[in-house]
Motif scaffolding. Structure first.
Motif, short mmCIF file in Angstrom:
data_model
loop_
_atom_site.label_atom_id
_atom_site.label_comp_id
_atom_site.label_asym_id
_atom_site.label_seq_id
_atom_site.Cartn_x
_atom_site.Cartn_y
_atom_site.Cartn_z
N ASN A 142 46.36 -19.35 -30.37
CA ASN A 142 45.74 -18.06 -30.11
C ASN A 142 45.71 -17.25 -31.41
O ASN A 142 46.44 -17.54 -32.36
N GLY A 143 44.90 -16.19 -31.40
CA GLY A 143 44.82 -15.35 -32.58
C GLY A 143 44.77 -13.88 -32.21
O GLY A 143 44.53 -13.50 -31.05
N LEU B 240 57.54 -20.72 -37.06
CA LEU B 240 57.49 -19.97 -38.32
C LEU B 240 58.90 -19.62 -38.76
O LEU B 240 59.81 -19.44 -37.93
N PRO B 241 59.13 -19.45 -40.06
CA PRO B 241 60.46 -19.01 -40.51
C PRO B 241 60.73 -17.59 -40.06
O PRO B 241 59.80 -16.79 -39.86
N ARG C 41 49.57 -12.03 -39.64
CA ARG C 41 48.44 -12.49 -40.48
C ARG C 41 48.21 -13.99 -40.30
O ARG C 41 47.08 -14.48 -40.41
N HIS C 42 49.27 -14.73 -40.02
CA HIS C 42 49.15 -16.18 -39.82
C HIS C 42 48.25 -16.49 -38.62
O HIS C 42 47.57 -17.53 -38.60
N GLY D 153 40.38 -17.16 -37.71
CA GLY D 153 40.65 -18.57 -37.90
C GLY D 153 40.59 -19.35 -36.61
O GLY D 153 40.12 -20.49 -36.57
N THR D 154 41.07 -18.74 -35.51
CA THR D 154 40.99 -19.38 -34.19
C THR D 154 39.54 -19.62 -33.80
O THR D 154 39.17 -20.72 -33.35
N ALA D 155 38.69 -18.61 -33.97
CA ALA D 155 37.28 -18.74 -33.62
C ALA D 155 36.59 -19.80 -34.47
O ALA D 155 35.80 -20.60 -33.96
N ALA D 156 36.90 -19.83 -35.75
CA ALA D 156 36.28 -20.82 -36.64
C ALA D 156 36.70 -22.23 -36.25
O ALA D 156 35.89 -23.18 -36.29
N ALA D 157 37.97 -22.41 -35.87
CA ALA D 157 38.45 -23.73 -35.47
C ALA D 157 37.76 -24.19 -34.18
O ALA D 157 37.42 -25.38 -34.04
#
Length: 361
Positions: A166-167, A301-302, A339-340, A345-349
């Motif tokens: 998700n984004g 994530l860290p 920001r991650h 980025g989700t939509a582009a993927a």
């Protein structure tokens, strides 16, 4: 490319809001069909210029909806049908195949440890129907590695699973001082109040009772409970019994989640069964500290990616302790974790996945 998204409902909710944000960034020509309940998210989609059709299903067994949906898909000549949530997966995948659409994708938003879209996983027929419908599609998108693992445990072939997290639409959730003042005034909250918030459906797995009980140990705090569901009356009665009802604000469904996040000071997420933890990541995008019980989005994530996010056991005492241990930050700072998970980025993927599947059909 023409894409039809089929979703169970469009009331306020994580999957529903996620769909809206994805479509705002997608390069596809998209429309949406909701099987039922064209609520506040349907209104927002229409305001964005996205066509929304309410199929008007009368219940889970309203089989007359199937030919209506298949006819709609056939007339629309869509390149891809993308389904969201359990009921829409069952009806949408079958309708797409009946209509002759071969590129069928589903996103699994709600397969948690013991439930799927509020249903107990061990109810007769739930898994069997799910797996039968899954074979009618090409790919199931998991919103986290946790969900991908559960899909494989259920019997979905790993080769048919893709992880696309998700984004969050970062500009939408950026802190807004004017929205803070406006929302606080509307909810009757003083500008100087220390305000805790929870966001989500008022159902058993969300454990909003933990946040209400934690409030008893925080005499100067106020709790805003955003969302609606079957436990609303029970939660209000709990607040009465423990003497905090005057410091709990039940808002019902909230269309303006970014404004609400600007209005509160800390988000509490005691939910024990999250598939991603969208509310937590949205709060981080608003620069908020967060205390949470479950958030798969942060598991990979860290800890340095979200220094103001604290995991707690799902008890009032643990949440109170972690609230006291939260570091003080100068103003609102958006951490790397938010920001991650930028929704662009989700939509582009997803757009790339549609093109890949349509090209290999």
């Amino acid at each position: 490319m023409r894409v039809l998204h089929v979703i169970t409902g469009l009331a306020a909710g994580g999957a529903e809001t996620q769909l809206r944000h994805i479509l705002r960034h997608s390069a596809t020509e998209s429309e949406v069909v909701t099987l039922t309940n064209a609520g506040v998210v349907a209104e927002a989609l229409r305001a964005d210029g996205i066509g929304v059709t309410d199929l008007g299903m009368r219940g889970n067994r309203d089989l007359a909806a199937l030919p209506r949906l298949a006819g709609l898909i056939r007339r629309g000549r869509y390149d891809v049908v993308h389904t969201h949530l359990y009921r829409a997966m069952l009806y949408g995948r079958l309708a797409a195949r009946l209509a002759g659409t071969r590129t069928v994708v589903a996103t699994e938003h709600s397969l948690a440890a013991t439930t799927i879209e509020g249903r107990a996983q061990d109810r007769p027929g739930v898994r069997g129907l799910y797996l039968a419908a899954e074979r009618l599609g090409r790919v199931t998108v998991a919103v986290s590695d946790h969900v991908a693992a559960r899909l494989a445990e259920w019997g979905v072939a790993p080769a048919r699973i893709r992880v696309i997290p998700n984004g969050v639409d970062l500009p939408t959730f950026a802190f807004d001082a004017q929205a803070r003042d406006r929302v606080r005034a509307r909810l009757g909250l003083a500008p100087e109040s220390f305000v805790l918030g929870t966001i989500g459906r008022l159902a058993e797995t969300k454990r909003v009772d933990v946040a209400i009980r934690a409030l008893a140990a925080l005499p100067r705090a106020v709790l805003v409970v955003a969302g609606d569901g079957p436990l609303r009356t029970e939660l209000a009665e709990l607040a009465d019994r423990i003497g905090v009802r005057g410091r709990v604000v039940f808002t019902g469904e909230v269309a303006d989640v970014p404004g609400l996040l600007s209005a509160v000071d800390v988000l509490l997420s005691p939910s024990t069964e999250e598939t991603f933890g969208l509310a937590v990541v949205e709060a981080l995008a608003a620069g908020l500290p967060v205390v949470y019980a479950s958030c798969p989005a942060l598991d990979d994530l860290p800890s340095s990616a979200a220094p103001l996010a604290r995991r707690a056991d799902c008890t009032p005492e643990a949440f109170t302790a972690e609230l006291g241990a939260l570091p003080r930050a100068p103003g609102r700072v958006v951490p790397e974790a938010a920001r991650h998970y930028d929704v662009a980025g989700t939509a582009a993927a997803l757009d790339a996945l549609y093109a890949e599947l349509a090209g290999s059909r």
